[in-house]
Design a protein around this motif. Structure first.
Motif, PDB file in Angstrom:
ATOM      1  N   ILE A   6       0.834  -1.209   0.000  1.00  0.00           N
ATOM      2  CA  ILE A   6       0.000   0.000   0.000  1.00  0.00           C
ATOM      3  C   ILE A   6       0.866   1.254   0.000  1.00  0.00           C
ATOM      4  O   ILE A   6       0.633   2.190  -0.768  1.00  0.00           O
ATOM      5  CB  ILE A   6      -0.981  -0.014   1.189  1.00  0.00           C
ATOM      6  CG1 ILE A   6      -2.022  -1.120   0.971  1.00  0.00           C
ATOM      7  CG2 ILE A   6      -1.656   1.345   1.357  1.00  0.00           C
ATOM      8  CD1 ILE A   6      -2.919  -1.388   2.161  1.00  0.00           C
ATOM      9  N   LYS A   7       1.895   1.270   0.840  1.00  0.00           N
ATOM     10  CA  LYS A   7       2.779   2.438   0.900  1.00  0.00           C
ATOM     11  C   LYS A   7       3.459   2.673  -0.454  1.00  0.00           C
ATOM     12  O   LYS A   7       3.529   3.801  -0.937  1.00  0.00           O
ATOM     13  CB  LYS A   7       3.841   2.230   1.983  1.00  0.00           C
ATOM     14  CG  LYS A   7       4.705   3.456   2.224  1.00  0.00           C
ATOM     15  CD  LYS A   7       5.861   3.194   3.176  1.00  0.00           C
ATOM     16  CE  LYS A   7       5.387   2.728   4.516  1.00  0.00           C
ATOM     17  NZ  LYS A   7       6.489   2.607   5.489  1.00  0.00           N
ATOM     18  N   ILE A  29      -7.590  -4.448  -2.870  1.00  0.00           N
ATOM     19  CA  ILE A  29      -8.650  -5.088  -2.091  1.00  0.00           C
ATOM     20  C   ILE A  29      -8.118  -6.147  -1.120  1.00  0.00           C
ATOM     21  O   ILE A  29      -8.426  -6.116   0.075  1.00  0.00           O
ATOM     22  CB  ILE A  29      -9.735  -5.676  -3.017  1.00  0.00           C
ATOM     23  CG1 ILE A  29     -10.379  -4.566  -3.844  1.00  0.00           C
ATOM     24  CG2 ILE A  29     -10.783  -6.448  -2.209  1.00  0.00           C
ATOM     25  CD1 ILE A  29     -10.951  -3.406  -3.046  1.00  0.00           C
ATOM     26  N   LYS A  30      -7.323  -7.075  -1.600  1.00  0.00           N
ATOM     27  CA  LYS A  30      -6.835  -8.144  -0.719  1.00  0.00           C
ATOM     28  C   LYS A  30      -5.988  -7.592   0.433  1.00  0.00           C
ATOM     29  O   LYS A  30      -6.225  -7.942   1.597  1.00  0.00           O
ATOM     30  CB  LYS A  30      -6.065  -9.194  -1.526  1.00  0.00           C
ATOM     31  CG  LYS A  30      -5.635 -10.376  -0.687  1.00  0.00           C
ATOM     32  CD  LYS A  30      -4.915 -11.423  -1.497  1.00  0.00           C
ATOM     33  CE  LYS A  30      -4.488 -12.542  -0.567  1.00  0.00           C
ATOM     34  NZ  LYS A  30      -3.332 -13.245  -1.051  1.00  0.00           N
ATOM     35  N   PRO A  31      -5.003  -6.727   0.150  1.00  0.00           N
ATOM     36  CA  PRO A  31      -4.229  -6.180   1.275  1.00  0.00           C
ATOM     37  C   PRO A  31      -5.099  -5.416   2.277  1.00  0.00           C
ATOM     38  O   PRO A  31      -4.905  -5.537   3.488  1.00  0.00           O
ATOM     39  CB  PRO A  31      -3.206  -5.250   0.609  1.00  0.00           C
ATOM     40  CG  PRO A  31      -3.097  -5.732  -0.785  1.00  0.00           C
ATOM     41  CD  PRO A  31      -4.436  -6.312  -1.133  1.00  0.00           C
ATOM     42  N   ILE A  32      -6.057  -4.664   1.781  1.00  0.00           N
ATOM     43  CA  ILE A  32      -6.935  -3.919   2.688  1.00  0.00           C
ATOM     44  C   ILE A  32      -7.792  -4.875   3.500  1.00  0.00           C
ATOM     45  O   ILE A  32      -7.939  -4.709   4.716  1.00  0.00           O
ATOM     46  CB  ILE A  32      -7.796  -2.901   1.904  1.00  0.00           C
ATOM     47  CG1 ILE A  32      -6.916  -1.727   1.451  1.00  0.00           C
ATOM     48  CG2 ILE A  32      -8.966  -2.404   2.746  1.00  0.00           C
ATOM     49  CD1 ILE A  32      -7.616  -0.722   0.557  1.00  0.00           C
ATOM     50  N   ASP A  33      -8.339  -5.902   2.835  1.00  0.00           N
ATOM     51  CA  ASP A  33      -9.142  -6.898   3.561  1.00  0.00           C
ATOM     52  C   ASP A  33      -8.350  -7.526   4.705  1.00  0.00           C
ATOM     53  O   ASP A  33      -8.889  -7.771   5.786  1.00  0.00           O
ATOM     54  CB  ASP A  33      -9.616  -8.006   2.620  1.00  0.00           C
ATOM     55  CG  ASP A  33     -10.840  -7.629   1.805  1.00  0.00           C
ATOM     56  OD1 ASP A  33     -11.526  -6.655   2.162  1.00  0.00           O
ATOM     57  OD2 ASP A  33     -11.101  -8.322   0.802  1.00  0.00           O
ATOM     58  N   GLU A  34      -7.078  -7.779   4.454  1.00  0.00           N
ATOM     59  CA  GLU A  34      -6.251  -8.441   5.466  1.00  0.00           C
ATOM     60  C   GLU A  34      -5.798  -7.500   6.582  1.00  0.00           C
ATOM     61  O   GLU A  34      -5.469  -7.947   7.675  1.00  0.00           O
ATOM     62  CB  GLU A  34      -5.045  -9.107   4.799  1.00  0.00           C
ATOM     63  CG  GLU A  34      -5.459 -10.280   3.917  1.00  0.00           C
ATOM     64  CD  GLU A  34      -4.307 -10.906   3.150  1.00  0.00           C
ATOM     65  OE1 GLU A  34      -3.138 -10.501   3.346  1.00  0.00           O
ATOM     66  OE2 GLU A  34      -4.588 -11.799   2.319  1.00  0.00           O
ATOM     67  N   LEU A  35      -5.780  -6.209   6.306  1.00  0.00           N
ATOM     68  CA  LEU A  35      -5.297  -5.237   7.296  1.00  0.00           C
ATOM     69  C   LEU A  35      -6.397  -4.536   8.093  1.00  0.00           C
ATOM     70  O   LEU A  35      -6.158  -4.122   9.223  1.00  0.00           O
ATOM     71  CB  LEU A  35      -4.457  -4.153   6.597  1.00  0.00           C
ATOM     72  CG  LEU A  35      -3.105  -4.569   6.057  1.00  0.00           C
ATOM     73  CD1 LEU A  35      -2.517  -3.452   5.205  1.00  0.00           C
ATOM     74  CD2 LEU A  35      -2.159  -4.939   7.187  1.00  0.00           C
ATOM     75  N   SER A  44     -14.235  -2.692   1.528  1.00  0.00           N
ATOM     76  CA  SER A  44     -12.852  -2.432   1.082  1.00  0.00           C
ATOM     77  C   SER A  44     -12.787  -1.508  -0.124  1.00  0.00           C
ATOM     78  O   SER A  44     -11.846  -0.727  -0.259  1.00  0.00           O
ATOM     79  CB  SER A  44     -12.130  -3.748   0.795  1.00  0.00           C
ATOM     80  OG  SER A  44     -11.978  -4.463   1.999  1.00  0.00           O
ATOM     81  N   TYR A  45     -13.769  -1.582  -1.018  1.00  0.00           N
ATOM     82  CA  TYR A  45     -13.773  -0.644  -2.150  1.00  0.00           C
ATOM     83  C   TYR A  45     -13.951   0.782  -1.650  1.00  0.00           C
ATOM     84  O   TYR A  45     -13.333   1.715  -2.161  1.00  0.00           O
ATOM     85  CB  TYR A  45     -14.873  -0.990  -3.165  1.00  0.00           C
ATOM     86  CG  TYR A  45     -14.458  -2.066  -4.122  1.00  0.00           C
ATOM     87  CD1 TYR A  45     -13.652  -1.775  -5.215  1.00  0.00           C
ATOM     88  CD2 TYR A  45     -14.845  -3.386  -3.919  1.00  0.00           C
ATOM     89  CE1 TYR A  45     -13.249  -2.768  -6.099  1.00  0.00           C
ATOM     90  CE2 TYR A  45     -14.450  -4.390  -4.791  1.00  0.00           C
ATOM     91  CZ  TYR A  45     -13.653  -4.073  -5.875  1.00  0.00           C
ATOM     92  OH  TYR A  45     -13.251  -5.054  -6.734  1.00  0.00           O
ATOM     93  N   LYS A  91      -7.054   0.868  10.878  1.00  0.00           N
ATOM     94  CA  LYS A  91      -6.918   0.280  12.210  1.00  0.00           C
ATOM     95  C   LYS A  91      -8.026   0.735  13.152  1.00  0.00           C
ATOM     96  O   LYS A  91      -8.078   0.332  14.306  1.00  0.00           O
ATOM     97  CB  LYS A  91      -5.549   0.613  12.825  1.00  0.00           C
ATOM     98  CG  LYS A  91      -4.361   0.129  11.989  1.00  0.00           C
ATOM     99  CD  LYS A  91      -4.323  -1.375  11.903  1.00  0.00           C
ATOM    100  CE  LYS A  91      -3.102  -1.812  11.118  1.00  0.00           C
ATOM    101  NZ  LYS A  91      -2.992  -3.244  10.959  1.00  0.00           N
ATOM    102  N   GLY A  92      -8.904   1.634  12.661  1.00  0.00           N
ATOM    103  CA  GLY A  92     -10.011   2.091  13.486  1.00  0.00           C
ATOM    104  C   GLY A  92      -9.593   3.225  14.403  1.00  0.00           C
ATOM    105  O   GLY A  92      -9.538   3.069  15.614  1.00  0.00           O
ATOM    106  N   CYS A  93      -9.257   4.365  13.787  1.00  0.00           N
ATOM    107  CA  CYS A  93      -8.805   5.510  14.568  1.00  0.00           C
ATOM    108  C   CYS A  93      -9.849   5.894  15.610  1.00  0.00           C
ATOM    109  O   CYS A  93     -11.037   5.733  15.409  1.00  0.00           O
ATOM    110  CB  CYS A  93      -8.482   6.706  13.677  1.00  0.00           C
ATOM    111  SG  CYS A  93      -9.870   7.258  12.679  1.00  0.00           S
TER     112      CYS A  93
END
Length: 194
Positions: free
Chosen positions: A88-89, A136-142, A149-150, A191-193
């Motif tokens: 992502i970065k 999508i996959k990296p976001i789903d996993e993080l 995710s979209y 991470k849910g700020c």
């Protein structure tokens, strides 16, 4: 014979696009004249208009061409065996790097159209969705939050666009290091700020 004609047409179209990319960056959208582009390439203005109905359509094709380059860079990046965070970065960096090399050609577009990014997202949504699929996959996993995710990819895109708008307005001298800021802001959302 038809295949040969198609090849010639595709070569001419690519030649026009390649030179337009250079000239849009040299002088900006407002200052580029189709007659100057035709003269530089050695073709008629009518030939350019047979491929692109207007300067706006030509500019849009140039934007799509840059998106296609971004897609190829994303394809290579997301195939690597690196962490989801690094993917992502690095993807954020790819976007900011590609756009930072196009300051002149993009600045007038961004400053003259408050919906610049949104309009190109709509015009080139198929290409954009192909790029978004990588995330999508990296976001789903993080992600630690219950948001589609979209939707999160759109949030990430909006975060980076905010930096690009400030850069175009000369509020930011450079985009260097801004990929890290966008990444940190996005990760706090994932991470849910609190």
């Amino acid at each position: 014979m038809s295949q040969m004609n198609d090849k010639i047409k595709n070569m001419k179209r690519k030649m026009i696009l390649d030179e337009a990319l250079i000239m849009f960056e040299e002088c900006g959208y407002e200052e580029l004249k189709i007659s100057d582009l035709a003269k530089k390439i050695g073709i008629s203005v009518g030939t350019i208009y047979s491929y692109f109905k207007s300067k706006e359509e030509l500019y849009s094709a140039c934007v799509l061409s840059e998106m296609e380059k971004a897609y190829e860079a994303h394809k290579i990046l997301f195939a690597q065996d690196i962490s989801n965070e690094d993917k992502i970065k690095s993807a954020i960096k790819i976007k900011l790097d590609i756009i930072s090399r196009k300051r002149t050609s993009l600045t007038s577009g961004i400053l003259n159209n408050p919906f610049f990014f949104e309009s190109h997202q709509i015009l080139h949504k198929d290409m954009l969705y192909k790029i978004y699929e990588f995330y999508i996959k990296p976001i789903d996993e993080l992600k630690k939050i219950d948001i589609d995710s979209y939707q999160l990819v759109y949030i990430l895109n909006s975060l980076s666009n905010a930096y690009l708008i400030r850069w175009a307005e000369d509020d930011l001298e450079s985009l260097e290091g801004k990929d890290e800021e966008v990444f940190c802001a996005f990760m706090s959302i994932l991470k849910g700020c609190k």
